[in-house]
Design a protein around this motif. Sequence first.
Motif, PDB file in Angstrom:
ATOM      1  N   ILE A  47     -10.429   6.242 -11.753  1.00 50.77           N
ATOM      2  CA  ILE A  47     -10.258   4.914 -12.339  1.00 50.77           C
ATOM      3  C   ILE A  47     -11.304   4.660 -13.419  1.00 50.77           C
ATOM      4  O   ILE A  47     -10.998   4.105 -14.485  1.00 50.77           O
ATOM      5  CB  ILE A  47     -10.304   3.839 -11.237  1.00 50.77           C
ATOM      6  CG1 ILE A  47      -9.079   3.986 -10.322  1.00 50.77           C
ATOM      7  CG2 ILE A  47     -10.346   2.438 -11.850  1.00 50.77           C
ATOM      8  CD1 ILE A  47      -9.154   3.168  -9.059  1.00 50.77           C
ATOM      9  N   LEU A  48     -12.553   5.072 -13.169  1.00 49.77           N
ATOM     10  CA  LEU A  48     -13.579   4.897 -14.192  1.00 49.77           C
ATOM     11  C   LEU A  48     -13.239   5.671 -15.462  1.00 49.77           C
ATOM     12  O   LEU A  48     -13.468   5.185 -16.581  1.00 49.77           O
ATOM     13  CB  LEU A  48     -14.940   5.340 -13.666  1.00 49.77           C
ATOM     14  CG  LEU A  48     -15.664   4.378 -12.725  1.00 49.77           C
ATOM     15  CD1 LEU A  48     -16.994   4.977 -12.291  1.00 49.77           C
ATOM     16  CD2 LEU A  48     -15.882   3.013 -13.377  1.00 49.77           C
ATOM     17  N   ALA A  49     -12.696   6.880 -15.305  1.00 53.79           N
ATOM     18  CA  ALA A  49     -12.297   7.650 -16.488  1.00 53.79           C
ATOM     19  C   ALA A  49     -11.192   6.939 -17.255  1.00 53.79           C
ATOM     20  O   ALA A  49     -11.208   6.902 -18.497  1.00 53.79           O
ATOM     21  CB  ALA A  49     -11.840   9.051 -16.072  1.00 53.79           C
ATOM     22  N   SER A  91      -1.128  12.336  -5.779  1.00 53.22           N
ATOM     23  CA  SER A  91      -0.839  11.898  -7.149  1.00 53.22           C
ATOM     24  C   SER A  91       0.019  10.640  -7.160  1.00 53.22           C
ATOM     25  O   SER A  91      -0.244   9.703  -7.915  1.00 53.22           O
ATOM     26  CB  SER A  91      -0.169  13.021  -7.929  1.00 53.22           C
ATOM     27  OG  SER A  91       1.015  13.463  -7.273  1.00 53.22           O
ATOM     28  N   ALA A  92       1.056  10.598  -6.319  1.00 50.28           N
ATOM     29  CA  ALA A  92       1.917   9.417  -6.263  1.00 50.28           C
ATOM     30  C   ALA A  92       1.143   8.213  -5.742  1.00 50.28           C
ATOM     31  O   ALA A  92       1.274   7.094  -6.246  1.00 50.28           O
ATOM     32  CB  ALA A  92       3.127   9.703  -5.386  1.00 50.28           C
ATOM     33  N   ARG A  93       0.324   8.456  -4.717  1.00 49.73           N
ATOM     34  CA  ARG A  93      -0.480   7.365  -4.162  1.00 49.73           C
ATOM     35  C   ARG A  93      -1.412   6.795  -5.232  1.00 49.73           C
ATOM     36  O   ARG A  93      -1.531   5.581  -5.388  1.00 49.73           O
ATOM     37  CB  ARG A  93      -1.288   7.890  -2.978  1.00 49.73           C
ATOM     38  CG  ARG A  93      -2.092   6.834  -2.244  1.00 49.73           C
ATOM     39  CD  ARG A  93      -3.077   7.498  -1.311  1.00 49.73           C
ATOM     40  NE  ARG A  93      -3.262   6.715  -0.079  1.00 49.73           N
ATOM     41  CZ  ARG A  93      -4.120   7.059   0.873  1.00 49.73           C
ATOM     42  NH1 ARG A  93      -4.836   8.152   0.750  1.00 49.73           N
ATOM     43  NH2 ARG A  93      -4.249   6.315   1.948  1.00 49.73           N
ATOM     44  N   LYS A  94      -2.079   7.659  -5.967  1.00 47.79           N
ATOM     45  CA  LYS A  94      -3.006   7.203  -7.002  1.00 47.79           C
ATOM     46  C   LYS A  94      -2.282   6.439  -8.104  1.00 47.79           C
ATOM     47  O   LYS A  94      -2.749   5.389  -8.570  1.00 47.79           O
ATOM     48  CB  LYS A  94      -3.736   8.397  -7.609  1.00 47.79           C
ATOM     49  CG  LYS A  94      -4.802   9.003  -6.731  1.00 47.79           C
ATOM     50  CD  LYS A  94      -5.441  10.154  -7.498  1.00 47.79           C
ATOM     51  CE  LYS A  94      -6.498  10.844  -6.699  1.00 47.79           C
ATOM     52  NZ  LYS A  94      -7.097  11.967  -7.443  1.00 47.79           N
ATOM     53  N   HIS A  95      -1.147   6.962  -8.547  1.00 49.73           N
ATOM     54  CA  HIS A  95      -0.397   6.262  -9.595  1.00 49.73           C
ATOM     55  C   HIS A  95      -0.012   4.857  -9.130  1.00 49.73           C
ATOM     56  O   HIS A  95      -0.091   3.890  -9.896  1.00 49.73           O
ATOM     57  CB  HIS A  95       0.860   7.055  -9.966  1.00 49.73           C
ATOM     58  CG  HIS A  95       0.624   8.129 -10.978  1.00 49.73           C
ATOM     59  ND1 HIS A  95       0.110   9.360 -10.641  1.00 49.73           N
ATOM     60  CD2 HIS A  95       0.816   8.157 -12.324  1.00 49.73           C
ATOM     61  CE1 HIS A  95       0.022  10.105 -11.736  1.00 49.73           C
ATOM     62  NE2 HIS A  95       0.428   9.397 -12.765  1.00 49.73           N
ATOM     63  N   GLY A  96       0.413   4.751  -7.883  1.00 43.23           N
ATOM     64  CA  GLY A  96       0.794   3.450  -7.362  1.00 43.23           C
ATOM     65  C   GLY A  96      -0.380   2.488  -7.309  1.00 43.23           C
ATOM     66  O   GLY A  96      -0.271   1.319  -7.719  1.00 43.23           O
ATOM     67  N   LEU A  97      -1.527   2.948  -6.810  1.00 40.49           N
ATOM     68  CA  LEU A  97      -2.696   2.082  -6.693  1.00 40.49           C
ATOM     69  C   LEU A  97      -3.233   1.677  -8.061  1.00 40.49           C
ATOM     70  O   LEU A  97      -3.642   0.526  -8.254  1.00 40.49           O
ATOM     71  CB  LEU A  97      -3.781   2.775  -5.870  1.00 40.49           C
ATOM     72  CG  LEU A  97      -3.478   2.929  -4.374  1.00 40.49           C
ATOM     73  CD1 LEU A  97      -4.559   3.750  -3.682  1.00 40.49           C
ATOM     74  CD2 LEU A  97      -3.332   1.567  -3.690  1.00 40.49           C
ATOM     75  N   VAL A  98      -3.234   2.603  -9.000  1.00 40.78           N
ATOM     76  CA  VAL A  98      -3.690   2.250 -10.350  1.00 40.78           C
ATOM     77  C   VAL A  98      -2.766   1.203 -10.958  1.00 40.78           C
ATOM     78  O   VAL A  98      -3.215   0.195 -11.526  1.00 40.78           O
ATOM     79  CB  VAL A  98      -3.777   3.502 -11.244  1.00 40.78           C
ATOM     80  CG1 VAL A  98      -3.944   3.110 -12.712  1.00 40.78           C
ATOM     81  CG2 VAL A  98      -4.934   4.388 -10.808  1.00 40.78           C
ATOM     82  N   ASP A  99      -1.468   1.405 -10.820  1.00 40.49           N
ATOM     83  CA  ASP A  99      -0.511   0.455 -11.376  1.00 40.49           C
ATOM     84  C   ASP A  99      -0.680  -0.927 -10.747  1.00 40.49           C
ATOM     85  O   ASP A  99      -0.537  -1.952 -11.430  1.00 40.49           O
ATOM     86  CB  ASP A  99       0.916   0.962 -11.158  1.00 40.49           C
ATOM     87  CG  ASP A  99       1.951   0.135 -11.895  1.00 40.49           C
ATOM     88  OD1 ASP A  99       1.777  -0.101 -13.110  1.00 40.49           O
ATOM     89  OD2 ASP A  99       2.941  -0.288 -11.261  1.00 40.49           O
ATOM     90  N   GLY A 157       0.795  -1.218   0.000  1.00 39.91           N
ATOM     91  CA  GLY A 157       0.000   0.000   0.000  1.00 39.91           C
ATOM     92  C   GLY A 157       0.823   1.261   0.000  1.00 39.91           C
ATOM     93  O   GLY A 157       2.058   1.234   0.080  1.00 39.91           O
ATOM     94  N   PHE A 158       0.093   2.365  -0.069  1.00 37.56           N
ATOM     95  CA  PHE A 158       0.706   3.689  -0.140  1.00 37.56           C
ATOM     96  C   PHE A 158       0.009   4.599   0.868  1.00 37.56           C
ATOM     97  O   PHE A 158      -1.148   4.974   0.688  1.00 37.56           O
ATOM     98  CB  PHE A 158       0.592   4.243  -1.562  1.00 37.56           C
ATOM     99  CG  PHE A 158       1.169   3.310  -2.592  1.00 37.56           C
ATOM    100  CD1 PHE A 158       2.541   3.206  -2.751  1.00 37.56           C
ATOM    101  CD2 PHE A 158       0.348   2.499  -3.349  1.00 37.56           C
ATOM    102  CE1 PHE A 158       3.080   2.311  -3.664  1.00 37.56           C
ATOM    103  CE2 PHE A 158       0.877   1.615  -4.275  1.00 37.56           C
ATOM    104  CZ  PHE A 158       2.252   1.517  -4.432  1.00 37.56           C
ATOM    105  N   MET A 159       0.725   4.906   1.926  1.00 33.16           N
ATOM    106  CA  MET A 159       0.188   5.740   2.985  1.00 33.16           C
ATOM    107  C   MET A 159       0.415   7.207   2.655  1.00 33.16           C
ATOM    108  O   MET A 159       1.453   7.576   2.113  1.00 33.16           O
ATOM    109  CB  MET A 159       0.873   5.388   4.314  1.00 33.16           C
ATOM    110  CG  MET A 159       0.320   6.136   5.517  1.00 33.16           C
ATOM    111  SD  MET A 159       1.264   5.776   7.025  1.00 33.16           S
ATOM    112  CE  MET A 159       0.821   4.065   7.300  1.00 33.16           C
TER     113      MET A 159
END
Length: 218
Positions: A144-146, A107-115, A73-75
């Motif tokens: 994510i939907l986009a 932004s970093a957290r989102k990129h990590g979770l999407v990846d 995860g990404f805290m």
Amino acid sequence: MQRCYDLVEELGRGVVYLGSARREETDAQYALARELARDVARALDCTTWSGVGPGFMDAVTKGALDADKPVGGFMILLESGQRGKLQPSRVHPYLPQSCYLTTSFFSARKHGLVDAGVRVSAQDRTAFIALPGGVGTLDEIFEILALLQLKRIGSAHDVPFIFMNYDGHYDGLLSFLARDMVASGALGAGELDPHFVVCDDNAAVLAYLSQFYAQGDV
């Protein structure tokens, strides 16, 4: 962001959970989310990913550990919920630091979770599961939907996106998307239908994922 990508490669892609940081451990839905993460981790034999904060993020972390499966995860520095307004140490209370990264920017957290949820190969077993949540969860859901709608995710291999609709939490949102947005011309009728499913209980999630991955190379 590169460190986030590296952690995903190290721990393996899997199921990404979105959801409220505000749910208490005594909440019935907390217990359901923990059971869901346990059973999905066992069924797909995959890593469980989240924002490793409190609330539902904590529930799914514990569920994966109950299944003896990997967690990542990404805290974020700032998180609502039980763990307070700021986390000056940015250290998870019980996970080893090799399992997660701390980030100062969403932004970093989102990129990590999407990846973590992208299927690079047909053998990857991943999904995005949106547990009930608030503004932060909605932000992640719509991003994510986009990406799914624009084929930035799922172009090589389909990725399941599941609304976990405990107690009808997302009924209003789903009606808004299917009715109001279509009526205003912002969405075509059924345009988002290929990109998500709605499940009301854990059994429905497990049945859907089992059927999805029984199809082979999807």
